[in-house]
Design an enzyme around this catalytic site. Structure first.
Site, PDB file in Angstrom:
ATOM      1  N   LYS A  98       6.519   6.883 -11.840  1.00 23.37           N
ATOM      2  CA  LYS A  98       7.297   8.125 -11.735  1.00 23.37           C
ATOM      3  C   LYS A  98       8.065   8.387 -13.042  1.00 23.37           C
ATOM      4  CE  LYS A  98       7.748   7.725  -6.698  1.00 23.37           C
ATOM      5  NZ  LYS A  98       8.667   7.921  -5.548  1.00 23.37           N
ATOM      6  N   TYR A 108       3.008  15.059  -2.061  1.00 25.59           N
ATOM      7  CA  TYR A 108       4.009  14.757  -1.028  1.00 25.59           C
ATOM      8  C   TYR A 108       3.938  15.724   0.155  1.00 25.59           C
ATOM      9  CZ  TYR A 108       6.183  11.191  -3.956  1.00 25.59           C
ATOM     10  OH  TYR A 108       6.444  10.042  -4.673  1.00 25.59           O
ATOM     11  N   ASN A 128      12.985   5.979  -7.774  1.00 30.25           N
ATOM     12  CA  ASN A 128      12.562   4.632  -7.394  1.00 30.25           C
ATOM     13  C   ASN A 128      11.329   4.141  -8.170  1.00 30.25           C
ATOM     14  OD1 ASN A 128      10.614   6.174  -6.194  1.00 30.25           O
ATOM     15  ND2 ASN A 128      11.198   5.717  -4.092  1.00 30.25           N
ATOM     16  N   HIS A 170       5.321   5.038  -7.202  1.00 32.97           N
ATOM     17  CA  HIS A 170       4.739   5.446  -5.919  1.00 32.97           C
ATOM     18  C   HIS A 170       3.461   4.656  -5.677  1.00 32.97           C
ATOM     19  CE1 HIS A 170       2.592   7.950  -2.966  1.00 32.97           C
ATOM     20  NE2 HIS A 170       1.556   7.878  -3.779  1.00 32.97           N
ATOM     21  N   GLU A 228      -5.175  11.044  -2.178  1.00 30.12           N
ATOM     22  CA  GLU A 228      -4.430  11.095  -3.442  1.00 30.12           C
ATOM     23  C   GLU A 228      -5.356  10.843  -4.638  1.00 30.12           C
ATOM     24  OE1 GLU A 228      -0.983   8.546  -2.824  1.00 30.12           O
ATOM     25  OE2 GLU A 228      -0.465   9.665  -1.014  1.00 30.12           O
TER      26      GLU A 228
HETATM   27  N1  LIG Z   1      15.870  10.197   3.642  1.00 30.87           N
HETATM   28  C1  LIG Z   1      15.547  10.466   2.360  1.00 30.87           C
HETATM   29  N2  LIG Z   1      16.432  11.119   1.557  1.00 30.87           N
HETATM   30  C2  LIG Z   1      16.122  11.386   0.280  1.00 30.87           C
HETATM   31  N3  LIG Z   1      14.948  11.036  -0.310  1.00 30.87           N
HETATM   32  C3  LIG Z   1      14.050  10.379   0.444  1.00 30.87           C
HETATM   33  C4  LIG Z   1      14.301  10.055   1.824  1.00 30.87           C
HETATM   34  N4  LIG Z   1      13.224   9.398   2.296  1.00 30.87           N
HETATM   35  C5  LIG Z   1      12.355   9.337   1.284  1.00 30.87           C
HETATM   36  N5  LIG Z   1      12.841   9.910   0.164  1.00 30.87           N
HETATM   37  C6  LIG Z   1      12.167  10.054  -1.130  1.00 30.87           C
HETATM   38  O1  LIG Z   1      10.879  10.556  -0.879  1.00 30.87           O
HETATM   39  C7  LIG Z   1       9.887   9.678  -1.387  1.00 30.87           C
HETATM   40  C8  LIG Z   1       8.719   9.673  -0.435  1.00 30.87           C
HETATM   41  O2  LIG Z   1       9.147   9.135   0.793  1.00 30.87           O
HETATM   42  P1  LIG Z   1       8.227   8.076   1.567  1.00 30.87           P
HETATM   43  O3  LIG Z   1       8.747   7.997   2.950  1.00 30.87           O
HETATM   44  O4  LIG Z   1       6.800   8.436   1.359  1.00 30.87           O
HETATM   45  O5  LIG Z   1       8.595   6.736   0.825  1.00 30.87           O
HETATM   46  P2  LIG Z   1       7.659   5.781  -0.038  1.00 30.87           P
HETATM   47  O6  LIG Z   1       6.275   5.803   0.530  1.00 30.87           O
HETATM   48  O7  LIG Z   1       8.327   4.473  -0.162  1.00 30.87           O
HETATM   49  O8  LIG Z   1       7.682   6.494  -1.468  1.00 30.87           O
HETATM   50  P3  LIG Z   1       6.412   7.017  -2.295  1.00 30.87           P
HETATM   51  O9  LIG Z   1       5.596   7.892  -1.340  1.00 30.87           O
HETATM   52  O10 LIG Z   1       6.990   7.789  -3.436  1.00 30.87           O
HETATM   53  O11 LIG Z   1       5.654   5.795  -2.697  1.00 30.87           O
HETATM   54  C9  LIG Z   1      10.578   8.321  -1.544  1.00 30.87           C
HETATM   55  O12 LIG Z   1      10.014   7.584  -2.588  1.00 30.87           O
HETATM   56  C10 LIG Z   1      11.992   8.738  -1.872  1.00 30.87           C
HETATM   57  O13 LIG Z   1      12.086   9.022  -3.274  1.00 30.87           O
HETATM   58 MG   LIG Z   2       5.087   7.545   0.610  1.00 31.60          MG
END
Ligand SMILES: Nc1ncnc2c1ncn2[C@@H]1O[C@H](COP(=O)(O)OP(=O)(O)OP(=O)(O)O)[C@@H](O)[C@H]1O
Ligand SMILES: [Mg+2]
Length: 132
Positions: A10, A50, A113, A116, A127
């Site tokens: 990211k 997303y 974070n 991804h 994806e």
């Molecule tokens: N409750 C929340 N509030 C704010 N941001 C969130 C929240 N939950 C998730 N995110 C953000 O949205 C992204 C996508 O959420 P997801 O649930 O898919 O988590 P992830 O699978 O760990 O992350 P990624 O898909 O980016 O690998 C997360 O990486 C985080 O940056």
């Molecule tokens: Mg995710």
């Protein structure tokens, strides 16, 4: 079983010069980089990545962050690659992250974070088709 997955470094990972560190940790886990490219994503590509979060209150913030700078798109092959890449990147929520995972070692934040990885085999296929 050998399978393919999608990982994205990211914008904060790129800004913080963690590309090498992230690739090193994935290769250490015996994941093979089969394709890699840098791109500054257009808004519609980030929204497609997303799309499962569309309608959630953090969606706009997440898309803005994802397009805030260049990202590195990575196609990876390896033993149970979807699961193993998720292990290497670490948990979604900061309180659950373990030291030794990328997020656990490098990010105290929920949104910013670093990296991804696709969450399921189905997401990985979708994806990879979006970016490669
Ligand atoms: N409750 C929340 N509030 C704010 N941001 C969130 C929240 N939950 C998730 N995110 C953000 O949205 C992204 C996508 O959420 P997801 O649930 O898919 O988590 P992830 O699978 O760990 O992350 P990624 O898909 O980016 O690998 C997360 O990486 C985080 O940056
Ligand atoms: Mg995710």
């Amino acid at each position: 079983m050998i399978e393919e997955t999608f990982v994205m470094i990211k914008p904060d990972g790129v800004r913080r010069k963690l590309i090498g560190e992230i690739i090193k940790r994935l290769e250490q886990k015996l994941m093979t980089i089969v394709d890699i490219k840098m791109e500054h994503l257009e808004q519609d590509k980030a929204e497609k990545l997303y799309e499962m979060h569309k309608g959630k209150d953090f969606f706009d913030m997440l898309v803005d962050y994802t397009i805030s700078g260049p990202v590195v798109l990575v196609k990876i092959q390896g033993e149970e690659a979807v699961m193993n890449c998720r292990i290497v990147i670490g948990e979604t929520y900061p309180e659950k992250r373990k030291a030794g995972s990328i997020r656990g070692d490098f990010s105290p934040y929920l949104t910013e974070n670093i990296v991804h990885a696709a969450s399921s085999k189905q997401d990985a296929k979708r994806e990879l088709e979006l970016f490669f």
